[in-house]
Design a protein around this motif. Sequence first.
Motif, PDB file in Angstrom:
ATOM      1  N   GLY A 605     -37.498  -4.180   8.628  1.00  0.00           N
ATOM      2  CA  GLY A 605     -37.218  -2.795   8.261  1.00  0.00           C
ATOM      3  C   GLY A 605     -37.408  -2.588   6.773  1.00  0.00           C
ATOM      4  N   ARG A 606     -37.279  -1.343   6.334  1.00  0.00           N
ATOM      5  CA  ARG A 606     -37.391  -1.032   4.906  1.00  0.00           C
ATOM      6  C   ARG A 606     -36.295  -0.048   4.531  1.00  0.00           C
ATOM      7  N   TYR A 607     -35.835  -0.166   3.308  1.00  0.00           N
ATOM      8  CA  TYR A 607     -34.847   0.773   2.793  1.00  0.00           C
ATOM      9  C   TYR A 607     -35.562   2.083   2.463  1.00  0.00           C
ATOM     10  N   ALA A 608     -35.176   3.149   3.103  1.00  0.00           N
ATOM     11  CA  ALA A 608     -35.820   4.450   2.886  1.00  0.00           C
ATOM     12  C   ALA A 608     -34.824   5.558   3.181  1.00  0.00           C
ATOM     13  N   GLY A 609     -35.042   6.713   2.538  1.00  0.00           N
ATOM     14  CA  GLY A 609     -34.231   7.885   2.803  1.00  0.00           C
ATOM     15  C   GLY A 609     -33.026   8.048   1.910  1.00  0.00           C
ATOM     16  N   TYR A 610     -32.611   6.996   1.210  1.00  0.00           N
ATOM     17  CA  TYR A 610     -31.467   7.111   0.308  1.00  0.00           C
ATOM     18  C   TYR A 610     -31.836   7.959  -0.919  1.00  0.00           C
ATOM     19  N   PRO A 611     -30.836   8.562  -1.566  1.00  0.00           N
ATOM     20  CA  PRO A 611     -31.122   9.226  -2.852  1.00  0.00           C
ATOM     21  C   PRO A 611     -31.586   8.189  -3.868  1.00  0.00           C
ATOM     22  N   LEU A 612     -32.511   8.566  -4.705  1.00  0.00           N
ATOM     23  CA  LEU A 612     -33.088   7.627  -5.650  1.00  0.00           C
ATOM     24  C   LEU A 612     -32.022   7.037  -6.575  1.00  0.00           C
ATOM     25  N   LYS A 613     -30.994   7.823  -6.913  1.00  0.00           N
ATOM     26  CA  LYS A 613     -29.966   7.334  -7.825  1.00  0.00           C
ATOM     27  C   LYS A 613     -29.124   6.219  -7.201  1.00  0.00           C
ATOM     28  N   ALA A 614     -29.222   6.049  -5.867  1.00  0.00           N
ATOM     29  CA  ALA A 614     -28.443   4.998  -5.210  1.00  0.00           C
ATOM     30  C   ALA A 614     -28.995   3.611  -5.498  1.00  0.00           C
ATOM     31  N   VAL A 615     -30.262   3.520  -5.946  1.00  0.00           N
ATOM     32  CA  VAL A 615     -30.861   2.200  -6.168  1.00  0.00           C
ATOM     33  C   VAL A 615     -31.228   1.946  -7.623  1.00  0.00           C
ATOM     34  N   THR A 616     -31.255   2.979  -8.454  1.00  0.00           N
ATOM     35  CA  THR A 616     -31.723   2.776  -9.829  1.00  0.00           C
ATOM     36  C   THR A 616     -30.803   1.875 -10.630  1.00  0.00           C
ATOM     37  N   ALA A 617     -29.526   1.815 -10.264  1.00  0.00           N
ATOM     38  CA  ALA A 617     -28.588   0.971 -11.007  1.00  0.00           C
ATOM     39  C   ALA A 617     -28.585  -0.474 -10.506  1.00  0.00           C
ATOM     40  N   MET A 618     -29.324  -0.748  -9.439  1.00  0.00           N
ATOM     41  CA  MET A 618     -29.359  -2.108  -8.892  1.00  0.00           C
ATOM     42  C   MET A 618     -30.118  -3.042  -9.834  1.00  0.00           C
ATOM     43  N   LYS A 619     -29.824  -4.318  -9.731  1.00  0.00           N
ATOM     44  CA  LYS A 619     -30.516  -5.324 -10.518  1.00  0.00           C
ATOM     45  C   LYS A 619     -31.694  -5.888  -9.728  1.00  0.00           C
ATOM     46  N   LEU A 620     -32.427  -6.770 -10.362  1.00  0.00           N
ATOM     47  CA  LEU A 620     -33.543  -7.443  -9.692  1.00  0.00           C
ATOM     48  C   LEU A 620     -33.032  -8.094  -8.410  1.00  0.00           C
ATOM     49  N   THR A 621     -33.693  -7.787  -7.266  1.00  0.00           N
ATOM     50  CA  THR A 621     -33.207  -8.213  -5.959  1.00  0.00           C
ATOM     51  C   THR A 621     -34.313  -8.928  -5.192  1.00  0.00           C
ATOM     52  N   ARG A 622     -33.940 -10.054  -4.588  1.00  0.00           N
ATOM     53  CA  ARG A 622     -34.915 -10.749  -3.746  1.00  0.00           C
ATOM     54  C   ARG A 622     -35.004 -10.035  -2.403  1.00  0.00           C
ATOM     55  N   ILE A 623     -36.238  -9.870  -1.899  1.00  0.00           N
ATOM     56  CA  ILE A 623     -36.476  -9.135  -0.651  1.00  0.00           C
ATOM     57  C   ILE A 623     -37.357  -9.956   0.280  1.00  0.00           C
ATOM     58  N   ALA A 624     -37.441  -9.500   1.534  1.00  0.00           N
ATOM     59  CA  ALA A 624     -38.211 -10.244   2.538  1.00  0.00           C
ATOM     60  C   ALA A 624     -39.709 -10.121   2.318  1.00  0.00           C
ATOM     61  N   ALA A 625     -40.162  -8.972   1.845  1.00  0.00           N
ATOM     62  CA  ALA A 625     -41.594  -8.771   1.617  1.00  0.00           C
ATOM     63  C   ALA A 625     -41.783  -7.693   0.567  1.00  0.00           C
ATOM     64  N   ALA A 626     -42.730  -7.907  -0.326  1.00  0.00           N
ATOM     65  CA  ALA A 626     -43.022  -6.937  -1.381  1.00  0.00           C
ATOM     66  C   ALA A 626     -43.917  -5.834  -0.843  1.00  0.00           C
TER      67      ALA A 626
END
Length: 720
Positions: A605-626
């Motif tokens: 799956g992919r993270y989608a639909g959230y408000p952009l401000k919900a992720v801008t404060a996140m740090k560098l994150t490891r993910i399953a696929a770029a």
Amino acid sequence: MRAGRVVGCPVDEATVLFIGLGRVTAGDVVVAVDGDQAGTRRAFVSNWRMPAPSPRTRQGFAALLSTDGTDRALTTIRFEDEAAGAHYVVAPRPASAEEAAALLAESAGPQAAAVMDRLVDALMAGNVSFRGLRTIAALLQATHASDGFVELVGESHDGATFLQGWSRSMAPGRCRVSVVGSAAPVVADCGIAVFPRPDVPDGAAGFVGLLDADGAADVRDIEGLVFRGRAGWRYAAAHARKRIAGPLDTPEHIRSVLLRTQSAPDVLLSLRAAANSFEGKETVSGLPYPVRMGLDNAFETDGGNLLVSGWLYDPDNHVAAVRLRRHRAAARLDECWTRLDRPDVTDSFDDQPDFAPGLRGGPQAHGFVAHARLADADPEAPLYFELTLRDSRRAFLPVKPTRAAARMAALRQIGAIDPATCTLQSIVDAQIVPFLSDCKRSAPVVDATIDAGAFDEDCGPPIVIGAGEGEDHMSPLLALLALDPETRAAPIVIAIPAERFSRQAPRLIELARFYRLSARLVSAKGAGDVYDLLEAGTQALTCETVVLLSAALIPHGKGWYGRLVATAATLKGSIVSPVLAYEDHSVRWAGSWINDDPDDQPVVGRYAGYPLKAVTAMKLTRIAAASLECCIMPRDALQRAGGFSGGYMGSQEKGLDLGLHLSLSGMESFLLPSVQLWGCDDTPCPDTPAMAAVVEEIDRKIFKRRWASALRKESEKRAV
């Protein structure tokens, strides 16, 4: 020849024929060579009583000895039988096959033919080599065992080889035939039929034969046949002026003699079937039954992957089998095709009494869609439908396929079907998805490059832009790159489809020079979408790291390039992607993850639909696929991974496919939330919303088909 001495004739690399005078027991005999104290080898011996015996000997012999592949010349040989254990000296000069046959004929006289038959029986009992078969043919010719000629050799679409000529010893029925030629020896079953010919010597007759398809030889290589006839082993040479018939001409040659031939019933049936083979013409319309066929579409991709559609009108079920054939390859379609209603076909035959079905109101599923793969066939050979009726007769319909990329072929086929039809789902599952899954990937090729100004790829990681949507949207993107000091100094590669390169390149060069960008334009041949363009763009570089960027994305502010480069420098060998957002400030993509759905089937799956401000404060994150629409990565990673997979109709699953492959192969992927780019979703089929939904469903099924097992293993690993 004299007593105490033998003459050797090499048969092949591991067998020697010895001819000598003396009493040696016939059959398998233990022998010792070159002074061995104990015999360690066995030889097959055939002997004869000499017609004019000398005072010293009354017998002659011929022995076949295996040399175990040794290259050294033998000097002595001793036959260890109870009658005589005499030593024989081997003549220093080996004899040719013709010389050996002359010695045998001189010594054995009338018995030479019987002796030669026994020797050939022994030689043909094993696997005959190329050289061995040629030696056998030479021995038979030298002992006057030549018998007739092969005058015509014909190819067939079924893979069998047709032979025609004359012979005295060729017996009707089935026999084993060894084909002598310039290629490897072929031993095959051959069905022989004979017929009278007034133009051949007394006692001879004409013959026709079909060499079995599994062992058929190249018709141009056939130089003769070794066969066991009525009176023993014989050799029929190919005539110096033999004719060669192609697959379209061979059936007529068979029909010209078929009514005069005599043979076993099964041989005559096989000849009749070969006479009724494809001749390049449509023959369905000539059937005396209400059976007709038409073709709507036929698409072919690389590797003999085919998608065909049409209709078959057969209301009374006269057709027993439908095959798609090419050369020696065939695919049975009626066992796997998808049928669909074609009332237009029914209406076209309703006003023809001879073609109306026996019972009115019957099924109207005359249409069909089928996927077939003829991987081993000659792509230049004609393609055709073969209808086999229940009375064993056959009819043919030529097919001229359209060469097309798998994606375009599938789109055109789906576009020809009413989206509301209830069989669309079956067509997608049984035909379209397997067709796309079986497609071989066609890698894009760099066709040409043009540099706008001084292009120096050492001035930082190059930005590779895939211009897959035309040149109109490139102006604002290039302007934004020029306004950002970091990207203005970076080398930029713009990959364009080859068919649009000559039209778009001048305008893009003008823009690059106007904005004073360091740009290289790349013409990509065989690129189907933006990912193929990105791959082609990396091929035009030699640097270590690249930044991939779809031309459909727009950077959100300055500094994005520098932050990606700085982050990648701390994560050597990894892939780093920014957040992708919609214009309404919602998240389009913010990382991919692997999880289990309710039916325990791992999904991505992919993270989608959230408000952009919900992720801008996140740090560098490891993910399953770029996301490979925009990322920084090692340049050679694409090549090492084999490039983007073919077969997808859209780009979302295609990019996810390679991103997941890179991640699961050990290359870590990260999301950098502090960098955002703007863009919209991929629209693979803009015609109608219903068609777009079908395309998305097809890609999901192809992705699941390819990744179900690997995702399950990864899910189990993470659970542990």
